[in-house]
Enzyme design. Sequence first.
Site, mmCIF file in Angstrom:
data_model
loop_
_atom_site.group_PDB
_atom_site.id
_atom_site.type_symbol
_atom_site.label_atom_id
_atom_site.label_comp_id
_atom_site.label_asym_id
_atom_site.label_seq_id
_atom_site.Cartn_x
_atom_site.Cartn_y
_atom_site.Cartn_z
ATOM 1 N N LYS A 208 0.843 -1.197 0.000
ATOM 2 C CA LYS A 208 0.000 0.000 0.000
ATOM 3 C C LYS A 208 0.880 1.250 0.000
ATOM 4 O O LYS A 208 0.698 2.153 -0.794
ATOM 5 C CB LYS A 208 -0.924 -0.027 1.227
ATOM 6 C CG LYS A 208 -1.819 1.187 1.324
ATOM 7 C CD LYS A 208 -2.782 1.071 2.496
ATOM 8 C CE LYS A 208 -3.516 2.396 2.694
ATOM 9 N NZ LYS A 208 -4.437 2.377 3.810
ATOM 10 N N GLU A 214 10.503 -4.640 4.700
ATOM 11 C CA GLU A 214 10.571 -6.062 4.327
ATOM 12 C C GLU A 214 10.272 -6.235 2.837
ATOM 13 O O GLU A 214 10.970 -6.961 2.127
ATOM 14 C CB GLU A 214 9.529 -6.869 5.129
ATOM 15 C CG GLU A 214 9.831 -7.029 6.599
ATOM 16 C CD GLU A 214 9.262 -5.906 7.455
ATOM 17 O OE1 GLU A 214 9.020 -4.802 6.912
ATOM 18 O OE2 GLU A 214 9.083 -6.133 8.659
ATOM 19 N N GLY A 269 -4.880 -1.977 4.970
ATOM 20 C CA GLY A 269 -4.110 -3.137 4.500
ATOM 21 C C GLY A 269 -4.823 -4.453 4.774
ATOM 22 O O GLY A 269 -4.910 -5.334 3.920
ATOM 23 N N ARG A 270 -5.364 -4.585 5.979
ATOM 24 C CA ARG A 270 -6.002 -5.855 6.357
ATOM 25 C C ARG A 270 -7.399 -6.008 5.767
ATOM 26 O O ARG A 270 -8.057 -7.016 5.975
ATOM 27 C CB ARG A 270 -6.023 -5.986 7.881
ATOM 28 C CG ARG A 270 -6.612 -4.785 8.604
ATOM 29 C CD ARG A 270 -6.299 -4.840 10.098
ATOM 30 N NE ARG A 270 -6.790 -3.686 10.827
ATOM 31 C CZ ARG A 270 -6.119 -2.542 10.974
ATOM 32 N NH1 ARG A 270 -4.937 -2.393 10.422
ATOM 33 N NH2 ARG A 270 -6.624 -1.551 11.688
ATOM 34 N N GLU A 355 -5.049 -6.595 14.595
ATOM 35 C CA GLU A 355 -4.542 -5.266 14.232
ATOM 36 C C GLU A 355 -5.699 -4.262 14.334
ATOM 37 O O GLU A 355 -5.491 -3.083 14.590
ATOM 38 C CB GLU A 355 -3.939 -5.278 12.818
ATOM 39 C CG GLU A 355 -2.773 -4.318 12.670
ATOM 40 C CD GLU A 355 -2.067 -4.396 11.332
ATOM 41 O OE1 GLU A 355 -2.720 -4.243 10.299
ATOM 42 O OE2 GLU A 355 -0.839 -4.591 11.309
ATOM 43 N N HIS A 386 -6.128 -33.236 17.935
ATOM 44 C CA HIS A 386 -5.100 -34.145 18.450
ATOM 45 C C HIS A 386 -3.925 -33.378 19.016
ATOM 46 O O HIS A 386 -2.833 -33.925 19.159
ATOM 47 C CB HIS A 386 -4.667 -35.108 17.334
ATOM 48 C CG HIS A 386 -5.798 -35.988 16.908
ATOM 49 N ND1 HIS A 386 -6.074 -37.182 17.532
ATOM 50 C CD2 HIS A 386 -6.761 -35.810 15.980
ATOM 51 C CE1 HIS A 386 -7.158 -37.722 16.973
ATOM 52 N NE2 HIS A 386 -7.595 -36.897 16.032
ATOM 53 N N LYS A 506 9.247 -0.792 14.295
ATOM 54 C CA LYS A 506 9.875 -0.512 12.991
ATOM 55 C C LYS A 506 10.969 0.542 13.146
ATOM 56 O O LYS A 506 12.073 0.403 12.622
ATOM 57 C CB LYS A 506 8.833 0.042 12.005
ATOM 58 C CG LYS A 506 7.777 -0.928 11.554
ATOM 59 C CD LYS A 506 6.870 -0.255 10.520
ATOM 60 C CE LYS A 506 5.603 -1.043 10.269
ATOM 61 N NZ LYS A 506 4.644 -0.369 9.404
HETATM 62 O O1 F6P Z 1 3.040 -2.855 9.780
HETATM 63 C C1 F6P Z 1 1.679 -3.103 9.622
HETATM 64 C C2 F6P Z 1 1.227 -2.799 8.233
HETATM 65 O O2 F6P Z 1 1.139 -1.427 8.052
HETATM 66 C C3 F6P Z 1 -0.096 -3.475 7.957
HETATM 67 O O3 F6P Z 1 -1.177 -2.778 8.424
HETATM 68 C C4 F6P Z 1 -0.033 -3.627 6.481
HETATM 69 O O4 F6P Z 1 -0.973 -4.563 5.996
HETATM 70 C C5 F6P Z 1 1.391 -4.062 6.299
HETATM 71 O O5 F6P Z 1 2.105 -3.319 7.261
HETATM 72 C C6 F6P Z 1 1.978 -3.861 4.939
HETATM 73 O O6 F6P Z 1 1.959 -2.516 4.552
HETATM 74 P P1 F6P Z 1 2.162 -2.122 3.039
HETATM 75 O O7 F6P Z 1 1.087 -2.729 2.235
HETATM 76 O O8 F6P Z 1 2.137 -0.624 3.017
HETATM 77 O O9 F6P Z 1 3.518 -2.642 2.611
#
Ligand code: F6P
Length: 542
Positions: A208, A214, A269-270, A355, A386, A506
């Site tokens: 987003k 990452e 995002g979620r 979240e 189990h 972060k």
């Molecule tokens: O760190 C949490 C977050 O902001 C989530 O809410 C989001 O889904 C994820 O990181 C990834 O963010 P992006 O789509 O901006 O890379």
Amino acid sequence: MPIPPLRERPAYAALAEHHTQLQHRHLRDLFAEDAQRGERLSAEAAGLYLDYSKNRVTDQTLRLLFDLAEQSQLQQGRDMMFAGDRINVSENRSVLHVALRMPRDASLTVDGVDVVAQVHEVLDRMADFANKIRTGAWLGHTGRPIRNIVNIGIGGSDLGPVMAYEALRHYTDRDLTFRFVSNVDATDFVEATRDLDAEQTLFIVSSKTFGTLETLTNATSARDWLIARLGDPAAVAKHFVAVSTNAERVAQFGIDTANMFGFWDWVGGRYSVDSAIGLSTMVALGPEQFGELLAGFHAMDEHFRTAPLDRNLPALMGLLTVWNVDFLGAQSIGVMPYEQYLKRFPAYLQQLTMESNGKHVTLDGTTVDYQTGPVYWGEPGTNGQHSFYQLLHQGTRLIPVDLIGFGRSLNPLRDHHDILTSNVFAQAQALAFGKTEQEILAEGTSPDVAPHRVMQGNRPSNVLLAETLTPRILGALVALYEHSVFTQGTIWGIDSFDQWGVELGKVLAVAIIPELGGTEPALNHDSSTNTLIRRYRALKGG
Ligand code: F6P
């Protein structure tokens, strides 16, 4: 009309009082008193049947929960969300994932823009692209068709795509290979790409913000991987597309914005699996089945928007969660899909629920004096039975569960499906009714052993049933939990749509990264962090 703090709403006090009377009642008694309970305490919408009769509630509990919803202005809050009001107050944003699945002929104007028209413009571009990949018309740098699709993203930009791909694998084009890279641990990227032919591989970089460390780290390694194999930086043009709200950063990274699929800041995002973030899902399923997924979401949206509370699945599930958490003291909720294809559904729900509702202040910044979002977790049945179900049945904690079953398997084989589904019903039964010492002794068990075998029961569960797992049903199921989360957040008076709690870690990590490299002079952290960094440097042999 301002909403009073939760504890000052009359229905909350009434529920607290009601709980003192109800706490000693057992589900055995509630069922014995009402032969129709199992049929009565159920609701149905968008292809999903909810049996909530095995919750520790009476008609009076439900009435008070509906009062609480009213006093919390749930319906008004819901209407504000659907109208595009800026209900995400801490980020001053609208919350409009429901617009992502509105049909083409609908319209919703927010700040002078018809967002539904925008949504369908992107959906059309996605469909065109997905068709080109699926038919082999989109050629890689060396002229060969794309056969491997790697989604790079994290959080909502990964969990939605991977959950939906796994859930709907039955409907996917099996000639295409899909991989999902999220973790910044290089192993994730290396294992996902080790057997792929670069000439036929496309990377979808999903972010987003296009600023997530990452994802940018993995995308950079993917670009290196591709160029090393194809020997030409120009190859990026045919092997990378982006899904983002940030065109500037996409261009900076080196992806042509003509190959970018956009969405908007009003999609969290979620809540983004049904936006362009679902591009890999659309490539896997084809545009038509992706349309079915959206139709399922929309059917549940319409149900949530229009059904009265006592027949409203998301409202009922949300209110029952508030009851279980704030009055019965449950700290976690298990979600157990009895459907192997839903194996990533609990992980997906963890972000959606935790979240969203892992918050400690109300909308006006006041610290809450009650519990908010519970821990969600789960595993596909019957595997969990189990392993950890022992604690559900005989442990000292109350853990309500949602058990999700289907009438038909997508892979019918002998009597597997009846065996599987018998367990859905048996577990709900065992949790609710348990087994008394008397019953155990009557079976001839010795009195010494009998206490070990007692199952107290009175443990709440919901059972969700659908005919079979289709794109439409998956859409309805996800929307059900989205709106249940909304219902819970509205009662708790919190902002379910921000996630400031993930930021500090972060920032701290970014400060630590350069310190891990070598013998940089003074470390100014706490003594634990300083010692760990020194130990790490020694372990890595720097
Ligand atoms: O760190 C949490 C977050 O902001 C989530 O809410 C989001 O889904 C994820 O990181 C990834 O963010 P992006 O789509 O901006 O890379």
